[in-house]
Design a protein around this motif. Structure first.
Motif, PDB file in Angstrom:
ATOM      1  N   VAL A  29      -8.026  -7.599  26.060  1.00  0.00           N
ATOM      2  CA  VAL A  29      -7.679  -8.080  24.913  1.00  0.00           C
ATOM      3  C   VAL A  29      -8.647  -7.224  23.728  1.00  0.00           C
ATOM      4  O   VAL A  29      -8.352  -7.396  22.436  1.00  0.00           O
ATOM      5  N   GLY A  30      -9.795  -7.062  24.265  1.00  0.00           N
ATOM      6  CA  GLY A  30     -10.682  -6.486  23.329  1.00  0.00           C
ATOM      7  C   GLY A  30     -11.152  -5.065  23.580  1.00  0.00           C
ATOM      8  O   GLY A  30     -10.856  -4.652  24.673  1.00  0.00           O
ATOM      9  N   LEU A  31     -11.120  -4.468  22.468  1.00  0.00           N
ATOM     10  CA  LEU A  31     -11.301  -2.959  22.315  1.00  0.00           C
ATOM     11  C   LEU A  31     -12.900  -2.670  22.223  1.00  0.00           C
ATOM     12  O   LEU A  31     -13.499  -3.183  21.270  1.00  0.00           O
ATOM     13  N   ASP A  32     -13.239  -2.028  23.098  1.00  0.00           N
ATOM     14  CA  ASP A  32     -14.684  -1.777  23.267  1.00  0.00           C
ATOM     15  C   ASP A  32     -15.351  -0.629  22.232  1.00  0.00           C
ATOM     16  O   ASP A  32     -14.581   0.103  22.215  1.00  0.00           O
ATOM     17  N   LEU A  33     -16.154  -1.095  21.345  1.00  0.00           N
ATOM     18  CA  LEU A  33     -16.636  -0.221  20.401  1.00  0.00           C
ATOM     19  C   LEU A  33     -18.079   0.371  20.816  1.00  0.00           C
ATOM     20  O   LEU A  33     -18.905  -0.462  21.134  1.00  0.00           O
ATOM     21  N   ARG A  34     -18.216   1.483  20.178  1.00  0.00           N
ATOM     22  CA  ARG A  34     -19.610   2.049  20.708  1.00  0.00           C
ATOM     23  C   ARG A  34     -20.650   2.161  19.410  1.00  0.00           C
ATOM     24  O   ARG A  34     -20.188   2.517  18.395  1.00  0.00           O
ATOM     25  N   ALA A  35     -21.889   2.083  19.813  1.00  0.00           N
ATOM     26  CA  ALA A  35     -22.787   2.479  18.549  1.00  0.00           C
ATOM     27  C   ALA A  35     -22.774   4.163  18.223  1.00  0.00           C
ATOM     28  O   ALA A  35     -22.724   4.575  19.267  1.00  0.00           O
ATOM     29  N   SER A  36     -23.009   4.233  17.010  1.00  0.00           N
ATOM     30  CA  SER A  36     -22.904   5.617  16.642  1.00  0.00           C
ATOM     31  C   SER A  36     -23.952   5.741  15.770  1.00  0.00           C
ATOM     32  O   SER A  36     -23.993   5.720  14.464  1.00  0.00           O
ATOM     33  N   ILE A  37     -25.254   6.031  16.338  1.00  0.00           N
ATOM     34  CA  ILE A  37     -26.372   5.895  15.726  1.00  0.00           C
ATOM     35  C   ILE A  37     -27.139   7.644  15.802  1.00  0.00           C
ATOM     36  O   ILE A  37     -26.874   8.083  16.946  1.00  0.00           O
ATOM     37  N   LYS A  89     -30.008  14.994  12.229  1.00  0.00           N
ATOM     38  CA  LYS A  89     -28.219  14.752  12.417  1.00  0.00           C
ATOM     39  C   LYS A  89     -28.258  14.721  14.239  1.00  0.00           C
ATOM     40  O   LYS A  89     -26.849  15.147  14.592  1.00  0.00           O
ATOM     41  N   LYS A  90     -29.024  14.480  15.004  1.00  0.00           N
ATOM     42  CA  LYS A  90     -29.021  14.140  16.391  1.00  0.00           C
ATOM     43  C   LYS A  90     -28.892  12.665  16.676  1.00  0.00           C
ATOM     44  O   LYS A  90     -29.239  11.923  15.950  1.00  0.00           O
ATOM     45  N   PRO A  91     -28.191  12.465  17.998  1.00  0.00           N
ATOM     46  CA  PRO A  91     -28.203  11.058  18.255  1.00  0.00           C
ATOM     47  C   PRO A  91     -29.499  10.467  18.417  1.00  0.00           C
ATOM     48  O   PRO A  91     -30.613  11.012  18.453  1.00  0.00           O
ATOM     49  N   ALA A  92     -29.452   9.140  17.894  1.00  0.00           N
ATOM     50  CA  ALA A  92     -30.802   8.248  17.823  1.00  0.00           C
ATOM     51  C   ALA A  92     -30.718   6.863  18.423  1.00  0.00           C
ATOM     52  O   ALA A  92     -29.632   6.860  19.067  1.00  0.00           O
ATOM     53  N   THR A  93     -31.616   6.018  18.659  1.00  0.00           N
ATOM     54  CA  THR A  93     -31.730   4.928  18.922  1.00  0.00           C
ATOM     55  C   THR A  93     -32.164   3.838  18.079  1.00  0.00           C
ATOM     56  O   THR A  93     -33.145   4.093  17.252  1.00  0.00           O
ATOM     57  N   ILE A  94     -31.815   2.608  18.293  1.00  0.00           N
ATOM     58  CA  ILE A  94     -32.328   1.377  17.197  1.00  0.00           C
ATOM     59  C   ILE A  94     -33.012   0.612  18.099  1.00  0.00           C
ATOM     60  O   ILE A  94     -32.287  -0.004  19.109  1.00  0.00           O
ATOM     61  N   THR A  95     -34.248   0.294  17.858  1.00  0.00           N
ATOM     62  CA  THR A  95     -34.566  -0.915  18.670  1.00  0.00           C
ATOM     63  C   THR A  95     -34.777  -2.124  17.818  1.00  0.00           C
ATOM     64  O   THR A  95     -35.188  -2.229  16.870  1.00  0.00           O
ATOM     65  N   ILE A  96     -34.310  -3.018  18.594  1.00  0.00           N
ATOM     66  CA  ILE A  96     -34.100  -4.319  18.058  1.00  0.00           C
ATOM     67  C   ILE A  96     -35.477  -5.382  18.685  1.00  0.00           C
ATOM     68  O   ILE A  96     -35.270  -5.536  19.914  1.00  0.00           O
ATOM     69  N   LEU A  97     -36.237  -5.753  17.667  1.00  0.00           N
ATOM     70  CA  LEU A  97     -37.520  -6.454  18.158  1.00  0.00           C
ATOM     71  C   LEU A  97     -36.938  -7.803  18.642  1.00  0.00           C
ATOM     72  O   LEU A  97     -35.874  -8.547  18.048  1.00  0.00           O
ATOM     73  N   PRO A  98     -37.745  -8.681  19.531  1.00  0.00           N
ATOM     74  CA  PRO A  98     -37.229  -9.893  19.762  1.00  0.00           C
ATOM     75  C   PRO A  98     -37.294 -10.937  18.758  1.00  0.00           C
ATOM     76  O   PRO A  98     -37.940 -10.747  17.558  1.00  0.00           O
ATOM     77  N   PRO A 154     -38.320  -6.088  23.310  1.00  0.00           N
ATOM     78  CA  PRO A 154     -37.364  -5.274  22.642  1.00  0.00           C
ATOM     79  C   PRO A 154     -36.202  -4.818  23.522  1.00  0.00           C
ATOM     80  O   PRO A 154     -36.159  -4.904  24.654  1.00  0.00           O
ATOM     81  N   TYR A 155     -35.088  -4.706  22.615  1.00  0.00           N
ATOM     82  CA  TYR A 155     -33.943  -4.189  23.160  1.00  0.00           C
ATOM     83  C   TYR A 155     -33.196  -3.005  22.348  1.00  0.00           C
ATOM     84  O   TYR A 155     -33.292  -3.039  21.230  1.00  0.00           O
ATOM     85  N   SER A 156     -33.111  -1.689  23.029  1.00  0.00           N
ATOM     86  CA  SER A 156     -33.022  -0.638  22.239  1.00  0.00           C
ATOM     87  C   SER A 156     -31.362  -0.328  22.642  1.00  0.00           C
ATOM     88  O   SER A 156     -30.717  -0.343  23.717  1.00  0.00           O
ATOM     89  N   VAL A 157     -30.709   0.044  21.424  1.00  0.00           N
ATOM     90  CA  VAL A 157     -29.493   0.409  21.191  1.00  0.00           C
ATOM     91  C   VAL A 157     -29.222   2.061  21.404  1.00  0.00           C
ATOM     92  O   VAL A 157     -29.916   2.518  20.401  1.00  0.00           O
ATOM     93  N   GLU A 158     -28.539   2.637  22.040  1.00  0.00           N
ATOM     94  CA  GLU A 158     -28.566   4.058  22.113  1.00  0.00           C
ATOM     95  C   GLU A 158     -27.414   4.396  21.619  1.00  0.00           C
ATOM     96  O   GLU A 158     -26.172   3.817  21.730  1.00  0.00           O
TER      97      GLU A 158
END
Length: 182
Positions: free
Chosen positions: A54-62, A68-77, A138-142
């Motif tokens: 029932v859920g549509l998976d959505l993707r990070a668009s960083i 203008k290249k793909p990047a990563t966001i790191t979320i600290l604890p 830390p957790y990195s979102v690509e």
């Protein structure tokens, strides 16, 4: 009341229930979510992953704004970050979109902070997922990571009536924990 009347009432109830279910099913088939891919859209199809999902998976668009290249966001604890999803949507009248945590991420203590986050029917800007890192590292979102899921749900708008008194209930004003733990 006669037995014949009881049978007739039961049959009418069954018929009404079947008609309501069919109407709901028909309405669901006609629900269309319009999706606008924004310049930072990471790619990948927005879809239900299985026939029963029932859920549509959505993707990070960083995307790095300079290169203008793909990047990563790191979320600290203990921190939260707004993760861009690279899409804007048009939700049908009478519905809302709920942004929720993917269960696989929840197991690792990565969650949508205000889950479910409501996207109102009239919002037309880029969707963002407010992601919290409740881990000790830390957790990195690509770019392209499936980071959250969207649920399309009926939304009821009510009339507001101000009153001096509310009806009495067994629970009354008792709040958190008032019904016990066991």
């Amino acid at each position: 009341m006669k037995d014949n009347d009881k049978v007739l009432i039961q049959e009418l109830k069954k018929q009404i229930k079947e008609e309501i279910l069919k109407e709901l099913e028909d309405k669901q088939k006609n629900v269309v979510l319009k999706v606008k891919k924004l310049p930072n859209f990471s790619g990948g199809e927005i879809k239900y992953q299985t026939p029963g999902s029932v859920g549509l998976d959505l993707r990070a668009s960083i995307v790095d704004p300079n290169t203008k290249k793909p990047a990563t966001i790191t979320i600290l604890p203990g921190c939260v970050e707004a993760i861009p999803l690279g899409i804007a949507v048009q939700i049908p009248d009478g519905y809302e979109m709920q942004i929720r945590t993917r269960s696989s991420l929840s197991l690792t203590r990565i969650t949508v902070e205000n889950s479910p986050g409501t996207i109102d029917q009239d919002f037309r800007n880029q969707l963002m997922a407010i992601i919290a890192n409740d881990r000790i590292k830390p957790y990195s979102v690509e770019n392209g990571d499936r980071i959250c899921q969207a649920i399309i749900a009926p939304a009821v708008r009510c009339k507001i009536e101000y009153v001096d008194e509310l009806s009495e209930t067994e629970r009354g004003a008792n709040g958190f924990g008032s019904t016990g733990l066991k």
